[in-house]
Design a protein around this motif. Structure first.
Motif, PDB file in Angstrom:
ATOM      1  N   PRO A 317      -2.335  19.723 -38.946  1.00  0.00           N
ATOM      2  CA  PRO A 317      -4.242  20.522 -39.342  1.00  0.00           C
ATOM      3  C   PRO A 317      -3.676  21.298 -40.430  1.00  0.00           C
ATOM      4  N   GLN A 318      -5.200  21.895 -40.947  1.00  0.00           N
ATOM      5  CA  GLN A 318      -5.290  23.103 -42.241  1.00  0.00           C
ATOM      6  C   GLN A 318      -4.788  24.241 -41.689  1.00  0.00           C
ATOM      7  N   ALA A 319      -4.254  24.927 -42.257  1.00  0.00           N
ATOM      8  CA  ALA A 319      -4.339  26.286 -42.562  1.00  0.00           C
ATOM      9  C   ALA A 319      -5.664  27.108 -42.316  1.00  0.00           C
ATOM     10  N   GLY A 320      -5.669  27.957 -41.270  1.00  0.00           N
ATOM     11  CA  GLY A 320      -6.670  28.309 -41.217  1.00  0.00           C
ATOM     12  C   GLY A 320      -7.787  27.470 -39.792  1.00  0.00           C
ATOM     13  N   ASP A 321      -7.297  26.538 -39.933  1.00  0.00           N
ATOM     14  CA  ASP A 321      -7.574  25.680 -38.123  1.00  0.00           C
ATOM     15  C   ASP A 321      -7.625  26.442 -37.139  1.00  0.00           C
ATOM     16  N   LYS A 322      -8.194  26.737 -36.472  1.00  0.00           N
ATOM     17  CA  LYS A 322      -7.830  27.109 -35.294  1.00  0.00           C
ATOM     18  C   LYS A 322      -7.621  25.939 -33.824  1.00  0.00           C
ATOM     19  N   PHE A 323      -6.636  26.508 -33.135  1.00  0.00           N
ATOM     20  CA  PHE A 323      -5.932  25.777 -32.135  1.00  0.00           C
ATOM     21  C   PHE A 323      -6.848  26.248 -30.283  1.00  0.00           C
ATOM     22  N   HIS A 324      -6.723  25.155 -29.555  1.00  0.00           N
ATOM     23  CA  HIS A 324      -6.516  25.801 -28.140  1.00  0.00           C
ATOM     24  C   HIS A 324      -5.919  24.969 -27.450  1.00  0.00           C
ATOM     25  N   ILE A 325      -5.599  25.450 -26.308  1.00  0.00           N
ATOM     26  CA  ILE A 325      -4.972  25.033 -25.307  1.00  0.00           C
ATOM     27  C   ILE A 325      -6.056  24.315 -24.014  1.00  0.00           C
ATOM     28  N   PHE A 326      -6.119  22.761 -23.426  1.00  0.00           N
ATOM     29  CA  PHE A 326      -6.585  22.256 -22.282  1.00  0.00           C
ATOM     30  C   PHE A 326      -5.677  22.207 -21.628  1.00  0.00           C
ATOM     31  N   GLU A 327      -6.047  21.758 -20.470  1.00  0.00           N
ATOM     32  CA  GLU A 327      -5.573  21.953 -19.243  1.00  0.00           C
ATOM     33  C   GLU A 327      -5.348  19.610 -19.647  1.00  0.00           C
ATOM     34  N   ASP A 328      -6.725  19.133 -19.765  1.00  0.00           N
ATOM     35  CA  ASP A 328      -6.577  17.591 -19.926  1.00  0.00           C
ATOM     36  C   ASP A 328      -5.845  17.608 -21.022  1.00  0.00           C
ATOM     37  N   GLU A 329      -4.917  16.576 -21.324  1.00  0.00           N
ATOM     38  CA  GLU A 329      -4.299  16.108 -22.655  1.00  0.00           C
ATOM     39  C   GLU A 329      -6.120  14.942 -23.167  1.00  0.00           C
ATOM     40  N   LYS A 330      -6.259  14.035 -22.445  1.00  0.00           N
ATOM     41  CA  LYS A 330      -7.870  13.626 -22.513  1.00  0.00           C
ATOM     42  C   LYS A 330      -8.572  14.188 -23.635  1.00  0.00           C
ATOM     43  N   GLU A 331      -8.825  15.641 -22.566  1.00  0.00           N
ATOM     44  CA  GLU A 331     -10.000  16.246 -23.593  1.00  0.00           C
ATOM     45  C   GLU A 331      -9.934  17.395 -24.906  1.00  0.00           C
ATOM     46  N   ALA A 332      -8.756  17.471 -25.006  1.00  0.00           N
ATOM     47  CA  ALA A 332      -8.370  17.031 -25.887  1.00  0.00           C
ATOM     48  C   ALA A 332      -8.148  16.483 -27.153  1.00  0.00           C
ATOM     49  N   LYS A 333      -7.913  15.345 -27.001  1.00  0.00           N
ATOM     50  CA  LYS A 333      -7.844  13.757 -27.315  1.00  0.00           C
ATOM     51  C   LYS A 333      -9.550  13.531 -28.467  1.00  0.00           C
ATOM     52  N   GLN A 334      -9.719  13.987 -27.319  1.00  0.00           N
ATOM     53  CA  GLN A 334     -11.979  13.152 -27.673  1.00  0.00           C
ATOM     54  C   GLN A 334     -12.078  14.117 -28.272  1.00  0.00           C
ATOM     55  N   ILE A 335     -11.751  15.778 -28.519  1.00  0.00           N
ATOM     56  CA  ILE A 335     -12.614  16.358 -28.891  1.00  0.00           C
ATOM     57  C   ILE A 335     -12.118  16.113 -30.918  1.00  0.00           C
ATOM     58  N   ALA A 336     -10.613  16.215 -30.897  1.00  0.00           N
ATOM     59  CA  ALA A 336      -9.979  15.464 -31.893  1.00  0.00           C
ATOM     60  C   ALA A 336      -9.976  15.178 -32.207  1.00  0.00           C
ATOM     61  N   SER A 337     -10.423  13.649 -31.293  1.00  0.00           N
ATOM     62  CA  SER A 337     -10.974  11.986 -32.652  1.00  0.00           C
ATOM     63  C   SER A 337     -12.530  12.644 -32.952  1.00  0.00           C
ATOM     64  N   LYS A 338     -13.485  13.468 -32.160  1.00  0.00           N
ATOM     65  CA  LYS A 338     -14.908  13.465 -32.424  1.00  0.00           C
ATOM     66  C   LYS A 338     -14.838  14.314 -33.613  1.00  0.00           C
ATOM     67  N   ARG A 339     -14.019  14.885 -34.039  1.00  0.00           N
ATOM     68  CA  ARG A 339     -13.788  15.770 -35.128  1.00  0.00           C
ATOM     69  C   ARG A 339     -13.668  14.628 -36.283  1.00  0.00           C
ATOM     70  N   SER A 340     -12.521  14.381 -35.877  1.00  0.00           N
ATOM     71  CA  SER A 340     -12.011  13.374 -37.054  1.00  0.00           C
ATOM     72  C   SER A 340     -13.453  12.351 -37.774  1.00  0.00           C
ATOM     73  N   GLN A 341     -13.873  11.892 -36.444  1.00  0.00           N
ATOM     74  CA  GLN A 341     -15.107  10.912 -36.924  1.00  0.00           C
ATOM     75  C   GLN A 341     -16.887  11.697 -37.684  1.00  0.00           C
ATOM     76  N   LEU A 342     -16.330  12.855 -37.467  1.00  0.00           N
ATOM     77  CA  LEU A 342     -17.382  13.836 -37.865  1.00  0.00           C
ATOM     78  C   LEU A 342     -17.010  13.737 -39.490  1.00  0.00           C
ATOM     79  N   GLN A 343     -15.462  13.920 -39.883  1.00  0.00           N
ATOM     80  CA  GLN A 343     -15.418  14.440 -40.813  1.00  0.00           C
ATOM     81  C   GLN A 343     -15.471  12.971 -41.520  1.00  0.00           C
ATOM     82  N   ARG A 344     -15.149  12.137 -41.235  1.00  0.00           N
ATOM     83  CA  ARG A 344     -15.380  10.647 -41.758  1.00  0.00           C
ATOM     84  C   ARG A 344     -16.535  10.568 -42.315  1.00  0.00           C
ATOM     85  N   GLU A 345     -17.780  11.070 -41.590  1.00  0.00           N
ATOM     86  CA  GLU A 345     -19.178  11.070 -41.802  1.00  0.00           C
ATOM     87  C   GLU A 345     -19.332  12.166 -42.642  1.00  0.00           C
ATOM     88  N   GLN A 346     -19.077  12.044 -43.163  1.00  0.00           N
ATOM     89  CA  GLN A 346     -18.684  13.972 -44.126  1.00  0.00           C
ATOM     90  C   GLN A 346     -19.544  14.883 -43.819  1.00  0.00           C
TER      91      GLN A 346
END
Ligand code: GDP
Length: 472
Positions: A317-346
């Protein structure tokens, strides 16, 4: 194409509307909020943004007063190059260790904690320099509670010292001055205090309120007393956090280690981080497999104001990124991949920075009370003259703040400060450096350059008058 479907309008019409706005777009391109609003208006629709942002799906616990406990202050050291930032950080790291833990090889991991003899703790961000500090702030991370500004007593208050002061002030973070190298025969601490007083910064023994202490980062003289003053200053901030919840914090540094994979140094700001937690940090996620401090000591958990290195994220991750903890691994993964997608679409920009042209509109919306300006010029005389004239343009409604001024070209550090503080940059007979120009374009910072004082004042006045009588 999505908005075309929503409005039931051929996608080609959307594309041509965008073209008329000067944007060449493709069917699958994501539009930013402002463009969406304008495009929709063209077709007599209004856009209502209903929490579509991914961020909003992250639930944060709201602490009650009873859940809060005192936490250690988080400190950043800044100052002019060679004035002794690294030496001070190294001295503190080596001298103030918990009994029985001295020795051992320390690694640079970007942050470390110390425990003083009194038992009090302090966390240091070991990324000296105001650029790192402000870069994190520009990304929305306000981590530092207090700034130590190191000034060498055998030198002067230098341009980078002034920058550091402006950066700390713009962040609203209290400053403690460390007047360093007093072991040197040429040291003249009084001269430094006098120079500070000329900048309206009165230290305590000059009758002011700002703490300062004379130290030698080389011999260690005065360092303990400096830290005591830092703790005293921190006490007034009444720093508290709830340790009994999932951890929330900020990424300080991250790298790929050949043997161990991605190693991320993070600072826990609230809650307690535990081995086995599922973490989401920026675009990356993963299960926290191991945690250790800068001495390589394994840790099982880390509470508020604790810096730790962790293993387990699937990227850096980049310096300054916030981190959070999730009960559910899937949920964390989903948001992460959504963010990557958003960034690709820039360019999903949620925050646009202020421009001179936009001031009138912003004031009409009623959300604009202060105009922050960073002013750079070729000589002191013109910088002072412009500061004076700009400040005189302040009215009852709009306050003009010169958050930083200086002699010399417009630098990347100026652009970062503008980005973190939503400021415009005015250059008088100076231009941005190549890198500063690129950064300003990326961050969408309005950089105005002038060679006639009258023009600069007029432009600003026109914009301000636009503020006062907005054309609706
Ligand atoms: P930075 O660029 O601000 O991180 O400065 P450094 O910590 O690298 O220090 C620059 C130089 O000043 C190094 O050669 C240090 O050894 C020296 N130095 C730093 N602090 C002191 C001090 O208190 N006394 C003396 N005599 N030298 C110092």
């Amino acid at each position: 194409s999505e908005i075309a479907t929503m409005m039931d309008i051929p996608v080609t019409k959307i594309i041509s509307t965008c073209m008329s706005l000067g944007m060449m777009v493709t069917m699958n391109q994501r539009l930013d909020a402002e463009t969406l609003t304008i495009v929709a208006e063209e077709f007599d629709y209004t856009v209502d943004f209903v929490g579509a942002e991914v961020e909003e799906s992250i639930e944060e616990h709201v602490d009650t007063e009873a859940e809060l406990e005192p936490r250690a202050p988080i400190i950043t050291v800044m100052g002019h190059v060679d004035h002794g930032k690294t030496s001070l950080l190294d001295y503190i790291r080596e001298e103030n260790v918990i009994a029985g833990e001295s020795g051992g090889i320390t690694q640079h991991i970007g942050a470390y904690g110390v425990e003083l003899k009194s038992g009090q703790k302090i966390a240091f961000l070991d990324t000296p320099g105001h650029e790192a500090f402000t870069a994190m702030r520009a990304r929305g991370a306000q981590v530092t509670d207090l700034v130590i500004i190191v000034i060498a007593a055998d030198d002067d208050v230098m341009p980078q010292t002034k920058e550091a002061i402006s950066h700390a002030q713009a962040a609203g973070v209290p400053i403690v001055f460390a007047i360093n190298k007093v072991d040197k025969p040429a040291a003249n601490p009084e001269k430094i205090k006098e120079q500070l007083s000329q900048m309206n910064l009165l230290v305590e023994d000059w009758g002011g309120k700002i703490q300062s202490h004379e130290i030698s980062a080389k011999t260690g003289q005065g360092v303990e007393e400096l830290l005591e003053k830092v703790l005293l200053e921190a006490e007034m901030l009444d720093l508290k956090a709830n340790p009994n919840k999932h951890a929330v914090g900020t990424v300080v540094e991250a790298l790929l280690d050949k043997g161990r994979g991605y190693v991320s140094t993070i600072l826990v700001q609230e809650g307690t981080l535990k081995i086995g937690d599922y973490m989401l940090a920026g675009k990356h996620s993963g299960k926290v497999k191991a945690m250790f401090d800068e001495r390589g000591k394994n840790m099982k958990e880390a509470g508020p104001s604790t810096p730790v290195s962790i293993l387990g994220l699937d990227g850096a991750p980049q310096a300054g990124d916030k981190f959070h903890i999730f009960e559910d691994e899937k949920e964390a993964k989903q948001i992460a991949s959504k963010r990557s997608q958003l960034q690709r679409e820039q360019s999903v920009r949620t925050q646009r920075h202020i421009t001179l042209d936009e001031i009138g509109r912003r004031i009409a919306l009623g959300d604009f009370k202060e105009l922050n300006i960073i002013l750079k010029g070729d000589v002191d005389g013109s910088v002072e003259a412009l500061t004076d004239s700009f400040q005189k343009l302040s009215t009852g409604e709009i306050q003009v703040n010169i958050i930083h001024k200086g002699v010399g070209a417009i630098t990347e550090s100026d652009v970062l400060l503008a980005s973190a503080s939503d400021a415009i940059i005015v250059g008088f007979n100076v231009r941005p450096s190549g890198n500063a120009r690129i950064l300003a374009d990326n961050e969408e910072i309005d950089v105005r350059t002038y060679s006639i004082i009258y023009d600069a004042i007029n432009d600003l006045r026109d914009a301000m008058e636009g503020m006062l009588s907005p054309e609706l």
